[in-house]
Design an enzyme around this catalytic site. Structure first.
Site, PDB file in Angstrom:
ATOM      1  CE  LYS A 158       3.796  -4.228  11.328  1.00  0.00           C
ATOM      2  NZ  LYS A 158       2.799  -3.701  10.443  1.00  0.00           N
TER       3      LYS A 158
ATOM      4  CG  LEU B   1       7.170   1.335  -0.949  1.00  0.00           C
ATOM      5  CD1 LEU B   1       7.891   0.961  -2.243  1.00  0.00           C
ATOM      6  CD2 LEU B   1       6.199   0.233  -0.550  1.00  0.00           C
ATOM      7  CG  HIS B   2       8.569   0.130   5.834  1.00  0.00           C
ATOM      8  ND1 HIS B   2       8.818  -1.218   5.926  1.00  0.00           N
ATOM      9  CD2 HIS B   2       7.230   0.273   5.989  1.00  0.00           C
ATOM     10  CE1 HIS B   2       7.686  -1.855   6.174  1.00  0.00           C
ATOM     11  NE2 HIS B   2       6.701  -0.984   6.197  1.00  0.00           N
ATOM     12  CD  GLN B   3      15.730  -0.605   4.451  1.00  0.00           C
ATOM     13  OE1 GLN B   3      16.088  -1.666   3.955  1.00  0.00           O
ATOM     14  NE2 GLN B   3      15.959   0.548   3.855  1.00  0.00           N
TER      15      GLN B   3
ATOM     16  NE  ARG C 186      -2.561   1.946  10.021  1.00  0.00           N
ATOM     17  CZ  ARG C 186      -3.035   0.925   9.318  1.00  0.00           C
ATOM     18  NH1 ARG C 186      -2.295  -0.142   9.160  1.00  0.00           N
ATOM     19  NH2 ARG C 186      -4.237   0.975   8.786  1.00  0.00           N
TER      20      ARG C 186
ATOM     21  CG  HIS D  10       6.889  -2.125   1.983  1.00  0.00           C
ATOM     22  ND1 HIS D  10       6.824  -0.961   2.719  1.00  0.00           N
ATOM     23  CD2 HIS D  10       5.663  -2.694   2.072  1.00  0.00           C
ATOM     24  CE1 HIS D  10       5.614  -0.829   3.227  1.00  0.00           C
ATOM     25  NE2 HIS D  10       4.885  -1.862   2.855  1.00  0.00           N
TER      26      HIS D  10
ATOM     27  CD  GLN E  80      -1.979  -8.946   4.390  1.00  0.00           C
ATOM     28  OE1 GLN E  80      -2.768  -8.026   4.486  1.00  0.00           O
ATOM     29  NE2 GLN E  80      -0.726  -8.757   4.062  1.00  0.00           N
TER      30      GLN E  80
ATOM     31  CG  MET F  62      -1.907  -1.206   1.137  1.00  0.00           C
ATOM     32  SD  MET F  62      -3.422  -0.956   2.046  1.00  0.00           S
ATOM     33  CE  MET F  62      -2.790  -0.793   3.686  1.00  0.00           C
ATOM     34  N   GLY F  63       2.147   1.090  -0.370  1.00  0.00           N
ATOM     35  CA  GLY F  63       3.036   2.248  -0.481  1.00  0.00           C
ATOM     36  C   GLY F  63       3.570   2.718   0.852  1.00  0.00           C
TER      37      GLY F  63
HETATM   38  P1  AMP Z   1       1.481  -2.964   3.496  1.00  0.00           P
HETATM   39  O1  AMP Z   1       2.050  -1.970   2.549  1.00  0.00           O
HETATM   40  O2  AMP Z   1       1.516  -2.535   4.918  1.00  0.00           O
HETATM   41  O3  AMP Z   1       0.138  -3.488   3.046  1.00  0.00           O
HETATM   42  O4  AMP Z   1       2.462  -4.215   3.439  1.00  0.00           O
HETATM   43  C1  AMP Z   1       2.816  -4.830   2.238  1.00  0.00           C
HETATM   44  C2  AMP Z   1       3.582  -6.082   2.539  1.00  0.00           C
HETATM   45  O5  AMP Z   1       4.762  -5.748   3.271  1.00  0.00           O
HETATM   46  C3  AMP Z   1       2.797  -7.079   3.397  1.00  0.00           C
HETATM   47  O6  AMP Z   1       3.050  -8.397   2.946  1.00  0.00           O
HETATM   48  C4  AMP Z   1       3.366  -6.839   4.772  1.00  0.00           C
HETATM   49  O7  AMP Z   1       3.268  -7.963   5.637  1.00  0.00           O
HETATM   50  C5  AMP Z   1       4.823  -6.555   4.441  1.00  0.00           C
HETATM   51  N1  AMP Z   1       5.459  -5.815   5.530  1.00  0.00           N
HETATM   52  C6  AMP Z   1       5.021  -4.660   6.111  1.00  0.00           C
HETATM   53  N2  AMP Z   1       5.835  -4.309   7.128  1.00  0.00           N
HETATM   54  C7  AMP Z   1       6.795  -5.259   7.190  1.00  0.00           C
HETATM   55  C8  AMP Z   1       7.930  -5.463   8.036  1.00  0.00           C
HETATM   56  N3  AMP Z   1       8.232  -4.625   9.027  1.00  0.00           N
HETATM   57  N4  AMP Z   1       8.700  -6.546   7.823  1.00  0.00           N
HETATM   58  C9  AMP Z   1       8.399  -7.432   6.826  1.00  0.00           C
HETATM   59  N5  AMP Z   1       7.348  -7.298   5.997  1.00  0.00           N
HETATM   60  C10 AMP Z   1       6.557  -6.226   6.170  1.00  0.00           C
END
Ligand code: AMP
Length: 278
Positions: free
Chosen positions: A149, A32-34, A187, A36, A153, A29-30
């Site tokens: 994380k 982005l961080h480490q 977040r 992703h 899901q 969902m954008g």
């Molecule tokens: P999101 O953008 O939050 O929907 O996350 C996209 C994908 O990144 C999902 O598969 C999350 O589980 C994964 N993700 C988010 N945060 C982390 C994290 N800290 N470590 C590993 N995977 C993550």
């Protein structure tokens, strides 16, 4: 790196380049961080082509305020993805994926979806599965990558591919954390430094449980609730000790590494989740 905003263009492009090549897909969902980027790296290591989607999916938000304040940093995301050697980005508008008034599909994931996120975010998993199914049908990846994380899901996505009988392998990646132990999350951008400091208590507690597993489920659950509730800046939504594969509450530990503790909290109105496998 090619960037597409419509599924038609993406499908056209894939039909010209994807023949005989494996496709890795990382839905996000954008903001982005480490975490992703670790998924992108895993996809690059396993597949010929990596596709990342950036789409804030409205049907998985049960709380409109949460959707409204979800961070959006597209330009920065694109430059991070380029540096990470992502090949294709799909960042559509809502209208490319949903017809006007379209709601989430109704899935039945049974016990997997009844507790935790399923209980506290009604409709969330139907919305998530709806968009993941749409992406899977558009992209038809060889492997899709998800983070631990979002543990519940992840288990639901594994169930989804079985239910819709689509041959996509699901690979999961461990949680990437900040130095403080706080799980990286889009977040976190909404938190102040002091909020983050408070939020880092969550992982400290989870780690305590992992290191003191012999104290037993009930005692550790009470400990976790007590410590988290004693911090006035953290509002505990749930803490559950569950069986990793079934996402059902446990009273005693099962096999090693087949148990998980999952937590959801609010810090300054921002909802954070975390978990540990033990
Ligand atoms: P999101 O953008 O939050 O929907 O996350 C996209 C994908 O990144 C999902 O598969 C999350 O589980 C994964 N993700 C988010 N945060 C982390 C994290 N800290 N470590 C590993 N995977 C993550």
């Amino acid at each position: 790196m090619q960037v597409f905003t419509t599924k038609t263009d993406l499908i056209d492009y894939l039909s010209t380049i994807a023949k005989e090549r494996t496709i890795g897909f990382v839905p996000t969902m954008g903001a982005l961080h480490q975490g992703h980027l670790r998924l992108i790296e895993e996809s690059n290591n396993n597949c010929d082509i990596t596709i990342c989607s950036i789409f804030i999916n409205p049907t998985q938000f049960n709380n409109p305020k949460d959707l409204a304040k979800y961070p959006n940093t597209l330009d920065k995301d694109l430059s991070l993805l380029k540096k990470a050697n992502c090949n294709i980005v799909y960042s559509p508008q809502v209208s490319d994926l949903y017809i006007v008034g379209e709601k989430a599909k109704n899935y039945n994931f049974g016990d997997l979806a009844t507790l935790m996120e399923g209980k506290h975010r009604p409709g969330h998993f139907n919305g998530m599965a709806t968009i993941v199914e749409k992406f899977f049908r558009i992209i038809n990846p060889t492997i899709a990558f998800f983070g631990q994380k979002d543990l519940q899901q992840l288990q639901i996505v594994k169930a989804l591919v079985k239910q819709i009988k689509i041959a996509i392998e699901i690979i999961s990646v461990p949680i990437i954390r900040e130095k403080s132990g706080l799980a990286k999350s889009s977040r976190n951008k909404l938190l102040s430094p002091s909020d983050k400091e408070h939020a880092s208590l969550i992982y400290k507690c989870l780690l305590y449980c992992k290191n003191n597993k012999s104290e037993g489920v009930n005692k550790l659950k009470k400990y976790l609730c007590k410590i988290i509730n004693s911090n006035k800046n953290i509002e505990l939504e749930y803490v559950e000790f569950v069986n990793l594969n079934k996402m059902k509450i446990i009273e005693d530990w099962g096999e090693e590494n087949k148990n998980a503790i999952c937590v959801a909290v609010y810090v300054s109105g921002v909802r954070l989740i975390d978990n540990i496998i033990l």
